[in-house]
Design a protein around this motif. Structure first.
Motif, PDB file in Angstrom:
ATOM      1  N   ASN B   3     -37.033  27.057  27.500  1.00 23.31           N
ATOM      2  CA  ASN B   3     -37.698  27.048  28.797  1.00 23.31           C
ATOM      3  C   ASN B   3     -36.985  26.114  29.773  1.00 23.31           C
ATOM      4  O   ASN B   3     -36.735  26.459  30.929  1.00 23.31           O
ATOM      5  CB  ASN B   3     -39.140  26.579  28.505  1.00 23.31           C
ATOM      6  CG  ASN B   3     -40.020  26.521  29.730  1.00 23.31           C
ATOM      7  OD1 ASN B   3     -39.767  27.213  30.713  1.00 23.31           O
ATOM      8  ND2 ASN B   3     -41.049  25.701  29.669  1.00 23.31           N
ATOM      9  N   TYR B   4     -36.618  24.951  29.283  1.00 23.27           N
ATOM     10  CA  TYR B   4     -35.986  23.925  30.104  1.00 23.27           C
ATOM     11  C   TYR B   4     -34.550  24.330  30.453  1.00 23.27           C
ATOM     12  O   TYR B   4     -34.110  24.208  31.590  1.00 23.27           O
ATOM     13  CB  TYR B   4     -36.025  22.589  29.346  1.00 23.27           C
ATOM     14  CG  TYR B   4     -35.594  21.365  30.126  1.00 23.27           C
ATOM     15  CD1 TYR B   4     -35.480  21.375  31.503  1.00 23.27           C
ATOM     16  CD2 TYR B   4     -35.313  20.179  29.458  1.00 23.27           C
ATOM     17  CE1 TYR B   4     -35.088  20.240  32.201  1.00 23.27           C
ATOM     18  CE2 TYR B   4     -34.928  19.047  30.140  1.00 23.27           C
ATOM     19  CZ  TYR B   4     -34.806  19.081  31.511  1.00 23.27           C
ATOM     20  OH  TYR B   4     -34.415  17.961  32.189  1.00 23.27           O
ATOM     21  N   LEU B   7     -34.649  26.872  33.115  1.00 23.96           N
ATOM     22  CA  LEU B   7     -34.947  26.268  34.413  1.00 23.96           C
ATOM     23  C   LEU B   7     -33.684  25.669  35.034  1.00 23.96           C
ATOM     24  O   LEU B   7     -33.388  25.871  36.211  1.00 23.96           O
ATOM     25  CB  LEU B   7     -35.999  25.172  34.233  1.00 23.96           C
ATOM     26  CG  LEU B   7     -36.446  24.444  35.496  1.00 23.96           C
ATOM     27  CD1 LEU B   7     -37.730  25.052  36.020  1.00 23.96           C
ATOM     28  CD2 LEU B   7     -36.646  22.968  35.239  1.00 23.96           C
ATOM     29  N   THR B  10     -31.250  28.440  36.129  1.00 23.67           N
ATOM     30  CA  THR B  10     -31.752  29.119  37.329  1.00 23.67           C
ATOM     31  C   THR B  10     -31.450  28.299  38.569  1.00 23.67           C
ATOM     32  O   THR B  10     -30.957  28.806  39.565  1.00 23.67           O
ATOM     33  CB  THR B  10     -33.284  29.291  37.238  1.00 23.67           C
ATOM     34  OG1 THR B  10     -33.595  29.852  35.983  1.00 23.67           O
ATOM     35  CG2 THR B  10     -33.811  30.184  38.347  1.00 23.67           C
ATOM     36  N   ARG B  11     -31.739  27.006  38.469  1.00 26.85           N
ATOM     37  CA  ARG B  11     -31.593  26.210  39.680  1.00 26.85           C
ATOM     38  C   ARG B  11     -30.140  26.045  40.083  1.00 26.85           C
ATOM     39  O   ARG B  11     -29.808  26.067  41.251  1.00 26.85           O
ATOM     40  CB  ARG B  11     -32.267  24.854  39.521  1.00 26.85           C
ATOM     41  CG  ARG B  11     -31.511  23.907  38.645  1.00 26.85           C
ATOM     42  CD  ARG B  11     -32.158  22.572  38.610  1.00 26.85           C
ATOM     43  NE  ARG B  11     -31.808  21.798  39.794  1.00 26.85           N
ATOM     44  CZ  ARG B  11     -31.641  20.481  39.748  1.00 26.85           C
ATOM     45  NH1 ARG B  11     -31.799  19.849  38.619  1.00 26.85           N
ATOM     46  NH2 ARG B  11     -31.336  19.823  40.821  1.00 26.85           N
ATOM     47  N   ARG B  14     -28.619  28.900  41.889  1.00 25.36           N
ATOM     48  CA  ARG B  14     -29.065  29.036  43.279  1.00 25.36           C
ATOM     49  C   ARG B  14     -28.495  27.922  44.152  1.00 25.36           C
ATOM     50  O   ARG B  14     -28.804  27.838  45.325  1.00 25.36           O
ATOM     51  CB  ARG B  14     -30.587  28.939  43.335  1.00 25.36           C
ATOM     52  CG  ARG B  14     -31.267  30.165  42.770  1.00 25.36           C
ATOM     53  CD  ARG B  14     -32.754  30.024  42.920  1.00 25.36           C
ATOM     54  NE  ARG B  14     -33.432  31.051  42.172  1.00 25.36           N
ATOM     55  CZ  ARG B  14     -34.692  30.960  41.784  1.00 25.36           C
ATOM     56  NH1 ARG B  14     -35.394  29.893  42.077  1.00 25.36           N
ATOM     57  NH2 ARG B  14     -35.250  31.939  41.119  1.00 25.36           N
ATOM     58  N   ASN B  15     -27.677  27.064  43.540  1.00 23.91           N
ATOM     59  CA  ASN B  15     -27.154  25.912  44.267  1.00 23.91           C
ATOM     60  C   ASN B  15     -25.825  26.271  44.933  1.00 23.91           C
ATOM     61  O   ASN B  15     -24.890  26.697  44.269  1.00 23.91           O
ATOM     62  CB  ASN B  15     -26.968  24.759  43.262  1.00 23.91           C
ATOM     63  CG  ASN B  15     -26.518  23.495  43.930  1.00 23.91           C
ATOM     64  OD1 ASN B  15     -25.466  23.455  44.549  1.00 23.91           O
ATOM     65  ND2 ASN B  15     -27.308  22.452  43.821  1.00 23.91           N
ATOM     66  N   GLU B  77     -32.176  13.563  40.245  1.00 23.84           N
ATOM     67  CA  GLU B  77     -33.435  13.659  39.501  1.00 23.84           C
ATOM     68  C   GLU B  77     -33.952  12.289  39.099  1.00 23.84           C
ATOM     69  O   GLU B  77     -35.151  12.050  39.082  1.00 23.84           O
ATOM     70  CB  GLU B  77     -33.246  14.511  38.240  1.00 23.84           C
ATOM     71  CG  GLU B  77     -33.147  15.965  38.571  1.00 23.84           C
ATOM     72  CD  GLU B  77     -32.641  16.775  37.413  1.00 23.84           C
ATOM     73  OE1 GLU B  77     -32.892  16.387  36.255  1.00 23.84           O
ATOM     74  OE2 GLU B  77     -31.990  17.785  37.664  1.00 23.84           O
ATOM     75  N   SER B  80     -35.221  10.732  42.517  1.00 19.83           N
ATOM     76  CA  SER B  80     -36.304  11.401  43.236  1.00 19.83           C
ATOM     77  C   SER B  80     -37.635  11.321  42.500  1.00 19.83           C
ATOM     78  O   SER B  80     -38.667  11.673  43.039  1.00 19.83           O
ATOM     79  CB  SER B  80     -35.950  12.861  43.435  1.00 19.83           C
ATOM     80  OG  SER B  80     -36.043  13.542  42.204  1.00 19.83           O
ATOM     81  N   TRP B  82     -38.198  12.940  39.619  1.00 22.99           N
ATOM     82  CA  TRP B  82     -38.351  14.096  38.743  1.00 22.99           C
ATOM     83  C   TRP B  82     -38.247  13.680  37.275  1.00 22.99           C
ATOM     84  O   TRP B  82     -38.988  14.161  36.418  1.00 22.99           O
ATOM     85  CB  TRP B  82     -37.303  15.166  39.071  1.00 22.99           C
ATOM     86  CG  TRP B  82     -37.331  16.346  38.168  1.00 22.99           C
ATOM     87  CD1 TRP B  82     -36.395  16.706  37.257  1.00 22.99           C
ATOM     88  CD2 TRP B  82     -38.392  17.326  38.077  1.00 22.99           C
ATOM     89  NE1 TRP B  82     -36.794  17.842  36.602  1.00 22.99           N
ATOM     90  CE2 TRP B  82     -38.008  18.243  37.082  1.00 22.99           C
ATOM     91  CE3 TRP B  82     -39.610  17.504  38.726  1.00 22.99           C
ATOM     92  CZ2 TRP B  82     -38.804  19.322  36.721  1.00 22.99           C
ATOM     93  CZ3 TRP B  82     -40.405  18.586  38.368  1.00 22.99           C
ATOM     94  CH2 TRP B  82     -40.001  19.482  37.384  1.00 22.99           C
TER      95      TRP B  82
END
Lengths: 296, 245
Positions: B3-4, B7, B10-11, B14-15, B77, B80, B82
């Motif tokens: 799952n991680y 993620l 995916t990110r 899109r960067n 991260e 921020s 996260w």
């Protein structure tokens, strides 16, 4: 078993003592406000509860375990003071990711609904307003259905409307039997949204009780109304009243018990009371009153 | 954990920075250079430049991907909040850095494979099945030291510093490692430095494979050494960055 138990907990940063021998316990199922001015040790206490920082001395237990164990079991969800989201991801992706880290999470649609994010679920998190971001952070905190929800000054970046909606979401989560602890420096917020208020100042607990009890202890509430030409003779004898001021026909009563004063005003006097106004204890007054004895 | 990893992948896909530096740059330069010099033949090995360039640009893309997908995102991260958000979930701490490493390796693949694809399609590069089967996995796994370097940068410095450090690290390793022009063109001192770098070891393994040789021992030992040292440092830096005071 207590949801939270802190025993003689202290935390110092070099010379500065942020938390000073804090003792407090909290039963499960309650909604408790941790009220205090900036620098009172609220965030330090919360970060210790979450295992993010270690106490210098003392013992912390969350549902009978260490904070680290409670976090690992998925018993705690939290909304910290600061935290931005991952910009490239949508609200739904982010919430679902956090949700799946927990052993027994809430259904995704349910989380989005509770945080009022259903309409925003496919939006990238960098396209959200400040209030919307806070809602996502709230969703991340409740996504795993934690038994203990911890919120550190959650409404700091919100406007009035968002605040109201936010506390509504919080109450509906608490109503499911979950324990909630939130830190705030707004007396009103603590008053309206908790069933117990713990006031901290200088790293210690200085008052603990319902909001009404604490305000009564401070004696800062006031009841005002238009007296007109009527006699003011009996006003200082009303229950709870500690002071009477009259200024061109307008009365202000200082009281330690607003309910008793108002009730007596209507039932036990023959006065024609107009324009009744009640003001809660002023925050600054409250803290001055509460912190001074502790320092003396 | 899956799952991680999903993620993270995916990110990064899109960067924009990732796409430009990692995917567009190496493929673009491969097309440019191979059109200019692709048909020249290296005298020592008899290998066409189009093939050598394929290895060089794939190596550059893979190196860039592994550093760019780790250093700055990880540093951001941490700053921020996260990371704190993750630390208060049941996700174990070791899994965060393990996932970062695995994701970085996954994100190397598009860069690597697109250059190879461009080489095969535009320059009709062909290797024996055995050479392909050695080249691709070796060039993939060989990025571990660079991903570790990115994680070290991300763990130690704030995003403002991580950004230039990552870019200097990326171009420095690429230039001195001989990915943009042969190391032999450098002055002696620089050449000595270059030979000690993991990027030189990394690329030379690739060049040797396409020349039909087995990967040279010193280069393999070099990259393994770098991998061990940098992974060790990455774990140390990560511990330091996530210590609970």
């Amino acid at each position: 078993m207590n949801a939270i138990a802190l025993t003689d907990v202290s935390k110092s940063y070099g010379e500065i003592l942020a938390v000073d021998g804090l003792n407090l316990t909290m039963e499960p199922g309650r909604t408790v406000a941790l009220l205090g001015p900036n620098g009172a040790g609220k965030s330090t206490t919360i970060n210790m509860l979450l295992g993010l920082i270690r106490p210098t001395a003392g013992r912390i237990q969350v549902f009978g375990r260490t904070p680290d164990e409670a976090v690992a079991r998925g018993d705690i969800g939290a909304m910290l003071q600061e935290g931005t989201l991952i910009p490239e991801l949508t609200v739904r992706e982010l919430v679902d990711f956090i949700r799946r880290l927990y052993p027994d999470p809430l259904p995704l649609d349910h989380v989005l609904q509770m945080a009022d994010l259903t309409d925003l679920s496919s939006r990238r998190t960098d396209k959200l307003s400040g209030g919307q971001t806070q809602r996502v952070r709230f969703a991340l905190a409740i996504a795993g259905a934690p038994r203990l929800l911890v919120l550190d000054e959650p409404t700091a970046a919100m406007d009035v409307e968002s605040r109201r909606a936010f506390w509504g979401s919080m109450r509906s989560y608490a109503a499911r039997g979950h324990t909630v602890l939130f830190a705030t420096h707004y007396l009103e917020e603590a008053d309206e949204n908790s069933d117990r208020v713990i006031v901290v100042a200088g790293g210690r607990v200085v008052a603990d009780g319902t909001a009404a009890e604490i305000k009564a202890g401070v004696g800062g509430s006031s009841v005002g109304f238009s007296l007109g030409g009527q006699s003011s003779a009996c006003l200082d004898a009303l229950p709870g009243v500690t002071g009477v001021e009259i200024l061109s026909g307008a009365v202000t009563l200082r009281t330690t018990d607003v309910d008793a004063t108002v009730e007596a005003l209507y039932r036990k006097t023959t006065l024609d009371v107009r324009n009744l106004q009640i003001h809660g204890a002023d925050l600054e007054d409250a803290f001055l009153a509460l912190t001074q004895p502790a320092e003396a | 954990m899956l799952n991680y990893v999903k993620l993270e992948a995916t990110r990064m896909l899109r960067n924009k920075r990732y796409i430009i530096f990692v995917v567009a740059f190496p493929v673009g330069f491969y097309l440019l250079y191979s059109n200019l010099w692709g048909s020249q033949v290296d005298e020592a090995t008899g290998v066409e430049a189009s093939v050598i360039l394929m290895v060089s640009m794939a190596a550059y893309g893979a190196l860039a991907a592994s550093i760019m997908s780790t250093a700055v995102p990880w540093s951001q991260e941490r700053q921020s909040g996260w990371l704190r958000q993750l630390q208060i979930t049941p996700l174990p701490s070791w899994m965060i850095i393990a996932t970062k490493m695995i994701s970085a390796l996954l994100l190397v693949l598009p860069a690597l494979l697109l250059v190879v694809l461009a080489a095969v399609i535009t320059q009709h590069v062909s290797l024996t099945p055995g050479e392909w089967a050695t080249l691709i996995p070796v060039m993939w796994v060989g990025t571990i030291p660079f991903a570790a370097l990115g994680l070290i940068i991300g763990s130690l410095v704030p995003p403002d510093t991580a950004q230039p450090l990552a870019i200097i690290g990326m171009f420095g390793l690429a230039l001195l490692g001989g990915l943009w022009f042969p190391v032999d063109m450098l002055p002696q001192v620089m050449r000595t430095i270059a030979h000690a770098l993991p990027s030189y070891d990394y690329a030379s393994i690739g060049w040797e494979i396409v020349a039909g040789h087995t990967p040279p021992g010193p280069a393999v030992a070099g990259i393994l050494g770098w991998a061990v040292v940098l992974c060790g440092l990455a774990i140390y830096a990560y511990r330091r960055a996530t210590v609970r005071a």
